[in-house]
Scaffold this active site. Structure first.
Site, PDB file in Angstrom:
ATOM      1  CB  SER A  88      -0.918   0.010   1.226  1.00 52.76           C
ATOM      2  OG  SER A  88      -1.795   1.117   1.187  1.00 52.76           O
ATOM      3  CG  HIS A 102      -4.389   4.895  -2.551  1.00 53.96           C
ATOM      4  ND1 HIS A 102      -5.381   4.165  -3.190  1.00 53.96           N
ATOM      5  CD2 HIS A 102      -4.027   4.170  -1.461  1.00 53.96           C
ATOM      6  CE1 HIS A 102      -5.610   3.053  -2.506  1.00 53.96           C
ATOM      7  NE2 HIS A 102      -4.799   3.037  -1.468  1.00 53.96           N
ATOM      8  CG  ASN A 104      -3.962  -2.017  -1.462  1.00 60.49           C
ATOM      9  OD1 ASN A 104      -4.801  -2.864  -1.772  1.00 60.49           O
ATOM     10  ND2 ASN A 104      -3.200  -2.130  -0.403  1.00 60.49           N
ATOM     11  CB  ILE A 261      -1.744   2.412  15.039  1.00 63.07           C
ATOM     12  CG1 ILE A 261      -2.665   1.462  15.818  1.00 63.07           C
ATOM     13  CG2 ILE A 261      -2.405   3.773  14.851  1.00 63.07           C
ATOM     14  CD1 ILE A 261      -3.973   1.154  15.134  1.00 63.07           C
ATOM     15  CD  GLU A 262       2.631   5.985  14.365  1.00 62.09           C
ATOM     16  OE1 GLU A 262       2.993   6.744  13.445  1.00 62.09           O
ATOM     17  OE2 GLU A 262       1.913   6.364  15.302  1.00 62.09           O
TER      18      GLU A 262
END
Length: 300
Positions: A88, A102, A104, A261-262
């Site tokens: 991603s 973006h 993915n 999370i990061e």
């Protein structure tokens, strides 16, 4: 297949980050290797405060284990194990004349209690979010997407372009997040496509990413811009954040499966504005963009 695809995204991550560092010329990607307690992990690479890229991430992960209850409900299955891997990326350029991008590409498997594979599919895509609309950039990006699709089916581009316009849509704003590209999901074996065929298609799209995006960056990165245009970029970034936190399924999946999370939230831009009831001036370049986002355009 899972080993084959995970190896592919590892190599693709290396290819993409090397090229982006070369283009930026200043910043380097910071790499973090992480492990998921329930199984698997990933390799996060983030670039910040560069000459071209204000913030960006190109991340890969491969996670496995028992499918969490929340995701069981989503997939309408019982107790099963899963494996998921993907790459991603999100890039937020400094210059508002350069679009955010973006992409993915991912693969998913599910297994029964005996460990037998019961389902598998590919998904992914790539999409462009400009702040100022250059029609030739939109046409270029979509043409590369179409070229990749046409090698595998004459129907893929039209189908996956429409799915992209539908998916990357901020319903609460009644506007698209950007000018689209491709979005495909649940690509499973059928009478026309084997899993190897789907692998060939998804990797074709993945391999086309740099060709779709880099020429646009090279063309726009040195254009002059004003403080007002930078403000507009940050206001539009707010819409990007809204989509990722309200609608994005990938964000939801990462949070529901105890992802890092990061890495999940690396897609959020560094500087954002939310102006109360903001509207662009009539007849402006900013209004031109909004009009296009209200109704998808056939770029090729």
């Amino acid at each position: 297949m899972k080993d084959k695809f995970y190896n592919y995204i590892q190599n693709l991550q290396n290819t993409i980050t090397s090229k982006l560092e070369e283009i930026d010329g200043k910043a380097k990607f910071r790499e973090d290797l992480w492990e998921r307690p329930e199984g698997g992990g990933g390799r996060t690479r983030v670039i910040e405060n560069g000459a071209i890229f204000e913030k960006g991430g190109v991340n890969i992960s491969g996670v496995h284990g028992a499918l969490p209850k929340a995701m069981q409900s989503y997939f309408k299955v019982g107790d099963v194990d899963f494996f998921a891997c993907g790459l991603s990326l999100v890039l937020h350029p400094k210059n508002p004349m350069v679009p955010t991008v973006h992409a993915n590409w991912r693969y998913f498997e599910m297994y029964d209690a005996e460990g037998t594979l019961v389902d598998s599919w590919f998904g992914g895509g790539q999409d462009l979010t400009p702040y100022y609309l250059f029609e030739e950039d939109a046409q270029h990006f979509h043409q590369i997407c179409k070229n990749s699709c046409d090698k595998h089916s004459p129907d893929f581009y039209t189908n996956y372009k429409e799915k992209c316009d539908t998916y990357f849509y901020n319903a609460h704003r009644e506007e698209g997040r950007g000018i689209g590209g491709l979005f495909f999901d649940y690509c499973k074996a059928n009478e026309n496509m084997s899993m190897q065929n789907w692998y060939d298609f998804v990797t074709e799209v993945g391999d086309s990413f740099l060709e779709a995006y880099v020429p646009i960056v090279e063309k726009r990165k040195d254009l002059q811009y004003t403080d007002a245009q930078k403000d507009w970029q940050e206001i539009r970034r707010g819409r990007y954040v809204e989509f990722n936190l309200v609608h994005d399924k990938g964000t939801l999946f990462g949070l529901k499966t105890n992802g890092r999370i990061e890495s999940i939230l690396m897609s959020l831009p560094p500087n954002v504005q939310w102006r109360y009831d903001h509207h662009p001036e009539t007849g402006s370049e900013e209004e031109k963009l909004i009009k296009v986002l209200k109704k998808p355009v056939d770029w090729v």
